[in-house]
Design a protein around this motif. Structure first.
Motif, PDB file in Angstrom:
ATOM      1  N   GLU A 170       2.799  11.586   3.077  1.00  0.00           N
ATOM      2  CA  GLU A 170       3.019  11.659   4.523  1.00  0.00           C
ATOM      3  C   GLU A 170       4.507  11.813   4.811  1.00  0.00           C
ATOM      4  OE1 GLU A 170       1.309   8.311   6.586  1.00  0.00           O
ATOM      5  OE2 GLU A 170      -0.387   8.211   5.202  1.00  0.00           O
ATOM      6  N   ILE A 171       4.794  12.290   6.021  1.00  0.00           N
ATOM      7  CA  ILE A 171       6.185  12.399   6.462  1.00  0.00           C
ATOM      8  C   ILE A 171       6.270  11.943   7.914  1.00  0.00           C
ATOM      9  CG2 ILE A 171       6.677  14.390   4.986  1.00  0.00           C
ATOM     10  CD1 ILE A 171       6.707  15.941   7.868  1.00  0.00           C
ATOM     11  N   HIS A 172       7.458  11.547   8.306  1.00  0.00           N
ATOM     12  CA  HIS A 172       7.769  11.484   9.741  1.00  0.00           C
ATOM     13  C   HIS A 172       9.244  11.794   9.915  1.00  0.00           C
ATOM     14  CE1 HIS A 172       9.722   7.435   9.931  1.00  0.00           C
ATOM     15  NE2 HIS A 172       8.852   7.094   8.986  1.00  0.00           N
ATOM     16  N   GLY A 173       9.588  12.313  11.066  1.00  0.00           N
ATOM     17  CA  GLY A 173      10.966  12.729  11.298  1.00  0.00           C
ATOM     18  C   GLY A 173      11.024  13.794  12.369  1.00  0.00           C
ATOM     19  N   TYR A 174      12.233  14.196  12.728  1.00  0.00           N
ATOM     20  CA  TYR A 174      12.426  15.121  13.846  1.00  0.00           C
ATOM     21  C   TYR A 174      11.881  16.522  13.574  1.00  0.00           C
ATOM     22  CZ  TYR A 174      15.499  11.615  15.929  1.00  0.00           C
ATOM     23  OH  TYR A 174      16.006  10.483  16.482  1.00  0.00           O
ATOM     24  N   TYR A 175      11.624  16.878  12.305  1.00  0.00           N
ATOM     25  CA  TYR A 175      11.047  18.181  12.036  1.00  0.00           C
ATOM     26  C   TYR A 175       9.697  18.304  12.739  1.00  0.00           C
ATOM     27  CZ  TYR A 175       8.966  22.158   9.674  1.00  0.00           C
ATOM     28  OH  TYR A 175       8.360  23.363   9.415  1.00  0.00           O
ATOM     29  N   PHE A 176       8.931  17.223  12.737  1.00  0.00           N
ATOM     30  CA  PHE A 176       7.621  17.265  13.406  1.00  0.00           C
ATOM     31  C   PHE A 176       7.726  16.788  14.838  1.00  0.00           C
ATOM     32  CE2 PHE A 176       3.578  15.470  14.702  1.00  0.00           C
ATOM     33  CZ  PHE A 176       2.701  16.502  14.407  1.00  0.00           C
ATOM     34  N   SER A 177       8.347  15.645  15.063  1.00  0.00           N
ATOM     35  CA  SER A 177       8.431  15.092  16.432  1.00  0.00           C
ATOM     36  C   SER A 177       9.554  14.066  16.494  1.00  0.00           C
ATOM     37  CB  SER A 177       7.105  14.433  16.795  1.00  0.00           C
ATOM     38  OG  SER A 177       7.186  13.791  18.052  1.00  0.00           O
ATOM     39  N   ALA A 225       7.755   9.892   3.393  1.00  0.00           N
ATOM     40  CA  ALA A 225       9.168  10.273   3.462  1.00  0.00           C
ATOM     41  C   ALA A 225       9.611  10.210   4.915  1.00  0.00           C
ATOM     42  CB  ALA A 225       9.380  11.675   2.899  1.00  0.00           C
ATOM     43  N   GLU A 226      10.671   9.448   5.179  1.00  0.00           N
ATOM     44  CA  GLU A 226      11.141   9.328   6.555  1.00  0.00           C
ATOM     45  C   GLU A 226      12.376  10.203   6.772  1.00  0.00           C
ATOM     46  OE1 GLU A 226      12.039   5.240   7.199  1.00  0.00           O
ATOM     47  OE2 GLU A 226      13.748   5.227   5.836  1.00  0.00           O
ATOM     48  N   GLY A 227      12.612  10.549   8.025  1.00  0.00           N
ATOM     49  CA  GLY A 227      13.795  11.335   8.358  1.00  0.00           C
ATOM     50  C   GLY A 227      13.713  12.788   7.946  1.00  0.00           C
ATOM     51  N   VAL A 228      12.491  13.352   7.894  1.00  0.00           N
ATOM     52  CA  VAL A 228      12.345  14.768   7.526  1.00  0.00           C
ATOM     53  C   VAL A 228      12.746  15.623   8.740  1.00  0.00           C
ATOM     54  CG1 VAL A 228      10.739  16.550   6.758  1.00  0.00           C
ATOM     55  CG2 VAL A 228      10.493  14.206   5.926  1.00  0.00           C
ATOM     56  N   GLU A 229      13.709  16.501   8.526  1.00  0.00           N
ATOM     57  CA  GLU A 229      14.256  17.260   9.655  1.00  0.00           C
ATOM     58  C   GLU A 229      14.253  18.765   9.442  1.00  0.00           C
ATOM     59  OE1 GLU A 229      18.097  15.703  10.583  1.00  0.00           O
ATOM     60  OE2 GLU A 229      17.337  13.723  11.160  1.00  0.00           O
ATOM     61  N   THR A 230      14.082  19.232   8.207  1.00  0.00           N
ATOM     62  CA  THR A 230      14.175  20.670   7.966  1.00  0.00           C
ATOM     63  C   THR A 230      12.960  21.178   7.193  1.00  0.00           C
ATOM     64  OG1 THR A 230      15.288  20.520   5.813  1.00  0.00           O
ATOM     65  CG2 THR A 230      16.685  20.425   7.785  1.00  0.00           C
ATOM     66  N   GLU A 231      12.753  22.473   7.294  1.00  0.00           N
ATOM     67  CA  GLU A 231      11.643  23.099   6.575  1.00  0.00           C
ATOM     68  C   GLU A 231      11.862  23.013   5.064  1.00  0.00           C
ATOM     69  OE1 GLU A 231       9.148  27.335   6.664  1.00  0.00           O
ATOM     70  OE2 GLU A 231      10.769  26.951   8.088  1.00  0.00           O
ATOM     71  N   GLU A 232      13.122  23.060   4.630  1.00  0.00           N
ATOM     72  CA  GLU A 232      13.416  22.972   3.206  1.00  0.00           C
ATOM     73  C   GLU A 232      13.046  21.587   2.656  1.00  0.00           C
ATOM     74  OE1 GLU A 232      15.488  26.189   5.070  1.00  0.00           O
ATOM     75  OE2 GLU A 232      15.578  24.036   5.511  1.00  0.00           O
ATOM     76  N   ASP A 284       0.809  -1.216   0.000  1.00  0.00           N
ATOM     77  CA  ASP A 284       0.000   0.000   0.000  1.00  0.00           C
ATOM     78  C   ASP A 284       0.844   1.268   0.000  1.00  0.00           C
ATOM     79  OD1 ASP A 284      -2.743  -1.321   0.638  1.00  0.00           O
ATOM     80  OD2 ASP A 284      -1.411  -2.094   2.190  1.00  0.00           O
ATOM     81  N   VAL A 285       2.081   1.144   0.514  1.00  0.00           N
ATOM     82  CA  VAL A 285       2.885   2.337   0.777  1.00  0.00           C
ATOM     83  C   VAL A 285       4.334   2.101   0.380  1.00  0.00           C
ATOM     84  CG1 VAL A 285       3.697   3.935   2.568  1.00  0.00           C
ATOM     85  CG2 VAL A 285       1.409   2.931   2.754  1.00  0.00           C
ATOM     86  N   LEU A 286       4.963   3.127  -0.203  1.00  0.00           N
ATOM     87  CA  LEU A 286       6.412   3.146  -0.385  1.00  0.00           C
ATOM     88  C   LEU A 286       6.985   4.220   0.530  1.00  0.00           C
ATOM     89  CD1 LEU A 286       7.040   2.904  -4.253  1.00  0.00           C
ATOM     90  CD2 LEU A 286       6.993   1.067  -2.564  1.00  0.00           C
ATOM     91  N   LYS A 287       8.068   3.889   1.214  1.00  0.00           N
ATOM     92  CA  LYS A 287       8.732   4.865   2.087  1.00  0.00           C
ATOM     93  C   LYS A 287      10.057   5.278   1.457  1.00  0.00           C
ATOM     94  CE  LYS A 287       8.668   4.678   6.496  1.00  0.00           C
ATOM     95  NZ  LYS A 287       8.931   4.264   7.899  1.00  0.00           N
ATOM     96  N   ILE A 288      10.241   6.575   1.285  1.00  0.00           N
ATOM     97  CA  ILE A 288      11.510   7.087   0.761  1.00  0.00           C
ATOM     98  C   ILE A 288      12.522   7.086   1.893  1.00  0.00           C
ATOM     99  CG2 ILE A 288      12.663   8.998  -0.386  1.00  0.00           C
ATOM    100  CD1 ILE A 288       9.951   9.944  -1.365  1.00  0.00           C
ATOM    101  N   ASP A 289      13.647   6.441   1.669  1.00  0.00           N
ATOM    102  CA  ASP A 289      14.654   6.322   2.719  1.00  0.00           C
ATOM    103  C   ASP A 289      15.172   7.690   3.157  1.00  0.00           C
ATOM    104  OD1 ASP A 289      16.518   4.571   4.278  1.00  0.00           O
ATOM    105  OD2 ASP A 289      17.999   5.717   3.151  1.00  0.00           O
ATOM    106  N   GLY A 290      15.447   7.793   4.454  1.00  0.00           N
ATOM    107  CA  GLY A 290      15.909   9.059   5.018  1.00  0.00           C
ATOM    108  C   GLY A 290      17.204   9.565   4.415  1.00  0.00           C
ATOM    109  N   SER A 291      18.046   8.659   3.901  1.00  0.00           N
ATOM    110  CA  SER A 291      19.302   9.099   3.291  1.00  0.00           C
ATOM    111  C   SER A 291      19.030   9.942   2.048  1.00  0.00           C
ATOM    112  CB  SER A 291      20.157   7.887   2.930  1.00  0.00           C
ATOM    113  OG  SER A 291      19.502   7.066   1.966  1.00  0.00           O
ATOM    114  N   PHE A 292      17.940   9.635   1.318  1.00  0.00           N
ATOM    115  CA  PHE A 292      17.580  10.435   0.148  1.00  0.00           C
ATOM    116  C   PHE A 292      16.905  11.735   0.588  1.00  0.00           C
ATOM    117  CE2 PHE A 292      17.206   6.014  -1.689  1.00  0.00           C
ATOM    118  CZ  PHE A 292      18.445   6.059  -2.291  1.00  0.00           C
TER     119      PHE A 292
END
Length: 447
Positions: A440-447, A421-428, A383-391
């Motif tokens: 969807e996203i998850h990462g330290y930018y949000f929590s 997208a995982e590992g999202v950390e910045t507004e950019e 159902d879902v593909l997750k873009i690796d945080g390194s990208f």
């Protein structure tokens, strides 16, 4: 083109209906991803996935013939300084030039690969004896370390090497490359151009055994815990899910042990089955507790390792946990890495189909880091593909990361899949993902 017959009441074909679909854009994306899955975009060298494939073939021949394979890890000193002071364009051109020099310095049946950043590796097949291997590596280093001029700037590359040998130091690429990297770091610390790996360079085996014993005790005593990182839907800004993440503090020191350290040990030792079952049960209980407390229902994702995927009773075990915890399967998502799925795609597809029939959501984690066939990807009931945080980390600064991320989003949407997208950390990073319609996203930018 798909053509279907139309029959009358007597079963006779009266006419046909033809449906044409333009798949040009999808083919273009597939061709792009096929290239990116095997080659580095900046240098056009083979990537780690392709190196692994070539090693798999070469290692069989070497073991059968009693010959050697040399694995050489290469590192560029002070590259960050060049990038920061002269600009990324100069840094990229330096990487391309080093790639050209490496390719021209080895034999046609050897492999030069780039694994991202300044990480390069050589696979030298049947070099003869150890002394012969060294005689081959030294001219390579002399060539890549010659001065060069880029955009009127004279640069002096400083490239060092670490060398491991099959079968002396191991028989898998992972082990050989790790030991070559240990030797590389030793060479850099000593200020020499190269080092051969020796057992004295690290005490990794003893440390891993000690950590395995500590982890086993912590699992038996229930000393691990799950943390939950929220997943945010970009269109609404709402929390729509969470990923359950195992966390562990060493019982003797009280210090947190990184998951990247203890999860591989759990997989190698067989503890991953115990750890995985515990994580799924705890995640189900927690999600039910949130719902019982009146909170909005969300999907909780739990990671499944390659070792767990090989368990013959995996689906039965998951079914039992769902029943015992009273959890609706639709509120649980199982995450598997691309590399785990591709160890045995046919067997993985059978397991995924059975999990899907339970009503669970399925996602491919770390997508883009492996070397999966797109034909297999289209068959998996995910159902879902997750873009690796390194990208994700490189979408605003690395053309290759940007290309892979946008291609994954486009391909997933064409296949009717959601993208996280995982590992999202910045507004950019967030702005980039918004522009390209990531779901969807998850990462330290949000929590």
């Amino acid at each position: 083109l798909s053509v279907s017959p139309v029959r009358d009441d007597h079963g006779e074909i009266r006419h046909f209906i033809g449906i044409l679909n333009d798949v040009s854009e999808r083919r273009r994306i597939e061709e792009r991803l096929n290239f990116l899955s095997s080659y580095d975009e900046l240098t056009h060298l083979p990537n780690r996935g392709l190196l692994d494939k070539r090693f798999a073939v070469a290692s069989v021949d070497a073991l059968n013939n009693g010959t050697l394979i040399g694995i050489v890890a290469l590192g560029i000193s002070r590259f960050k300084h060049i990038n920061d002071s002269l600009g990324r364009d100069v840094g990229d051109e330096l990487l391309r030039e080093i790639s050209r020099r490496l390719s021209q310095s080895v034999r046609s049946h050897d492999t030069v690969s780039r694994h991202g950043g300044t990480e390069f590796a050589l696979m030298i097949v049947d070099p003869g004896q150890i002394d012969d291997l060294l005689q081959m590596v030294m001219p390579v280093l002399e060539t890549v370390n010659l001065p060069l001029v880029i955009k009127s700037e004279k640069l002096q590359p400083v490239v060092s090497a670490g060398i491991s040998l099959m079968p002396r130091d191991g028989e898998t690429m992972e082990v050989l490359l790790r030991k070559a990297t240990i030797a590389l770091h030793h060479a850099e610390r000593q200020g020499v151009s190269y080092c051969m790996y020796t057992e004295a360079m690290d005490q990794e085996a003893q440390e891993r055994l000690s950590l395995e014993n500590a982890l086993r005790g912590s699992l038996e005593r229930g000393e691990l815990e799950l943390h939950y990182q929220p997943k945010v839907e970009l269109v609404t800004g709402r929390i729509v899910g969470a990923e359950a993440l195992a966390r562990w503090r060493h019982p003797a020191t009280g210090e947190p042990v990184p998951p990247g350290r203890f999860i591989p040990i759990a997989e190698e030792s067989g503890l991953i089955q115990h750890l995985g079952a515990w994580a799924l049960r705890q995640a189900c209980l927690q999600n039910k507790a949130w719902a019982d407390a009146g909170l909005p229902q969300i999907v909780v994702a739990v990671n499944l390792s390659a070792a767990q995927l090989r368990q013959p009773d995996l689906v039965e075990g998951i079914t039992e946990v769902l029943a015992q915890t009273g959890t609706d399967p639709s509120w649980v998502e199982i995450e598997l890495t691309e590399s785990a799925l591709m160890e045995d795609p046919d067997q993985a597809n059978v397991v995924l189909t059975r999990l899907k029939s339970l009503g669970m959501r399925l996602s491919i984690d770390d997508f883009g880091t492996g070397y999966s066939s797109l034909s297999y990807l289209s068959q998996f009931p995910v159902d879902v593909l997750k873009i690796d945080g390194s990208f994700v980390r490189g979408v605003t600064s690395d053309a290759s990361a940007e290309a892979i991320s946008t291609s994954v989003i486009a391909l997933a949407h064409q296949m009717g899949l959601r993208v996280i997208a995982e590992g999202v950390e910045t507004e950019e990073q967030l702005a980039f993902l918004n522009r390209h319609a990531c779901d969807e996203i998850h990462g330290y930018y949000f929590s």
